[in-house]
Write a protein that holds these residues in place. Structure first.
Motif, mmCIF file in Angstrom:
data_model
loop_
_atom_site.group_PDB
_atom_site.id
_atom_site.type_symbol
_atom_site.label_atom_id
_atom_site.label_comp_id
_atom_site.label_asym_id
_atom_site.label_seq_id
_atom_site.Cartn_x
_atom_site.Cartn_y
_atom_site.Cartn_z
ATOM 1 N N GLU A 69 -2.201 -7.546 13.445
ATOM 2 C CA GLU A 69 -3.553 -6.988 13.510
ATOM 3 C C GLU A 69 -4.092 -7.307 14.901
ATOM 4 N N ASN A 85 1.369 -3.506 3.372
ATOM 5 C CA ASN A 85 0.368 -2.541 3.810
ATOM 6 C C ASN A 85 0.222 -2.650 5.323
ATOM 7 N N PRO A 86 0.883 -1.774 6.102
ATOM 8 C CA PRO A 86 0.798 -1.856 7.557
ATOM 9 C C PRO A 86 -0.569 -1.486 8.109
ATOM 10 N N ASP A 87 -1.355 -0.677 7.370
ATOM 11 C CA ASP A 87 -2.672 -0.275 7.847
ATOM 12 C C ASP A 87 -3.690 -1.410 7.739
ATOM 13 N N ASP A 88 -3.609 -2.161 6.659
ATOM 14 C CA ASP A 88 -4.438 -3.354 6.472
ATOM 15 C C ASP A 88 -3.452 -4.509 6.368
ATOM 16 N N ARG A 143 -9.479 -8.011 10.778
ATOM 17 C CA ARG A 143 -10.009 -7.637 12.095
ATOM 18 C C ARG A 143 -10.923 -8.710 12.665
#
Length: 307
Positions: free
Chosen positions: A3, A106-109, A139
């Motif tokens: 991230e 979950n690569p997006d989150d 984030r």
């Protein structure tokens, strides 16, 4: 698992956190997690006589020591000994020495969920326990670790961030992580106390060049990225605590006695007698901190701050 400039590497063996790369005050990436240079070294810790520092792994079914490897819950249960006369960190085949199953990513989150099924009577513990752990990068620059452990219809959830720890009981009908129900013959009452056993050096850990390349490949980052290591020991870290109280350990047997000691009220003959100043990290304001080094060097028994 990445991230922004924060990245983490997790092994399925022991659900172990092996690396956490984080920007320091000069915005340079630093790996702040201690561990072995090669993944094979983690497996070698299961061998008889190994040092086994439990680097980065999930501890279960129970963290710390159970005195004389036995407890009473409806009946008396005898556990397998793994430390002197005690059952330490779940026994000789604890959660740290088993291969977990990756059930979701979950690569997006950026997150990963791993699962381990501990059968009835493993290491002597009653009941079939299904455990899940989730590692999540946010984030806001946090690594969040969540645990679920279910025996029957009750799910216990513990959430740990880099700054806070909370524990809640979820309604299994509302839980997003409903674990598989088990047969009635396995639904014995049991005990569970999970934790992550990561060692930290917030100044950054000096890793070998080979290990850095392995981390970058696992995290999916650029292969030519260079980690600039710092060289400060954890003894140079400073700490401030809001309490002067701690749980007493037995002088010859490192099991909590149940007695709460207040370091401001020196008690002659207590297990920390003469070392109160080293263990007291309180101060009038939080911007006055104290180094960890003196206590690690001077507190006897090899326990350091293990109170």
């Amino acid at each position: 698992m990445t991230e922004r400039v924060l990245s983490a590497t997790i092994l399925t063996y022991g659900a172990t956190l092996t690396h956490l790369t984080y920007p320091d005050r000069w915005d340079q990436p630093q790996d702040v997690v201690l561990g072995f240079d090669c993944w094979q070294d983690y497996l070698a810790q299961a061998e008889p006589g190994a040092l086994n520092p439990y680097f980065g792994c999930i501890i279960g079914r129970t963290a710390s020591r159970i005195a004389h490897a036995s407890f009473e819950l409806e009946n008396k249960h005898t556990l397998q000994v793994s430390n002197g006369l005690d059952c330490h960190h779940g026994g000789p085949l604890g959660f740290d020495k088993q291969h977990w199953t990756t059930i979701a990513t979950n690569p997006d989150d950026p997150s990963v969920i791993l699962e381990l099924v501990s059968p009835h009577r493993q290491n002597g513990y009653p009941g079939r326990l299904v455990t899940r752990v989730k590692y999540l990068l946010t984030r806001d620059g946090e690594l969040i670790v969540e645990y679920w452990a279910q025996l029957g219809s009750t799910t216990t959830t513990t959430t740990t961030t880099t700054t806070t720890t909370t524990t809640t009981i979820e309604d299994p009908e509302e839980s997003k992580h409903d674990l598989t129900r088990v047969m009635d013959t396995d639904l014995h009452s049991t005990i569970v106390s999970l934790t992550n056993h990561t060692y930290w050096n917030l100044d950054g850990v000096l890793n070998s060049h080979k290990d850095q390349k392995q981390e970058q490949s696992t995290a999916g980052e650029e292969k030519d990225r260079v980690i600039i290591p710092n060289h400060c020991s954890v003894k140079d870290h400073t700490l401030w605590l809001s309490t002067s109280k701690l749980v007493e350990l037995g002088s010859s047997h490192p099991i909590p006695t149940g007695k709460i000691l207040d370091l401001k009220q020196k008690e002659v003959g207590s297990s920390v007698s003469g070392y109160e100043e080293l263990l007291d990290f309180t101060s009038p304001t939080s911007n006055i901190t104290k180094r960890l080094g003196p206590g690690l060097d001077q507190i006897p028994g090899g326990y350091g701050y293990d109170h």
